[in-house]
Design an enzyme around this catalytic site. Structure first.
Site, PDB file in Angstrom:
ATOM      1  CB  SER A  85      -0.895   0.006   1.240  1.00 36.95           C
ATOM      2  OG  SER A  85      -1.745  -1.108   1.215  1.00 36.95           O
ATOM      3  CB  CYS A  86      -0.181   4.699  -0.798  1.00 35.72           C
ATOM      4  SG  CYS A  86       0.422   6.376  -0.827  1.00 35.72           S
ATOM      5  N   PRO A  87       2.645   4.438   1.031  1.00 37.35           N
ATOM      6  CG  PRO A  87       4.354   5.686   2.088  1.00 37.35           C
ATOM      7  CD  PRO A  87       3.104   4.854   2.366  1.00 37.35           C
TER       8      PRO A  87
END
Length: 82
Positions: free
Chosen positions: A19-21
């Site tokens: 997942s981000c980042p």
């Protein structure tokens, strides 16, 4: 940008499932390890990557050579320019 270029010597970073980042962080770590002129191919499933990777490339002044989605996986090719 259109189809991914076939850079056989590109270093591949598989960030699928992250997942981000994290996809951008993995890209940043990989680009630091390749020589100027070489490319990193990043694979990511996080939908934010389609925005984050181009922004990161602009901010870091690296060349985003291509991006495309295939079967819900984003493929990016980034060439180190400095």
């Amino acid at each position: 940008m259109s189809e991914l270029p076939t850079s056989d010597d590109a270093v591949e970073v598989d960030a699928t499932g992250l997942s981000c980042p994290m996809p951008v962080i993995e890209l940043a770590k990989a680009i630091d390890k390749v020589a100027v002129g070489r490319s990193v191919r990043l694979l990511a499933t996080d939908p934010a990557a389609k925005v984050d990777v181009p922004v990161w490339c602009r901010m870091q002044r690296q060349e985003l050579r291509a991006q495309e989605e295939r079967d819900r996986v984003w493929h990016f090719e980034v060439r180190r320019v400095h």
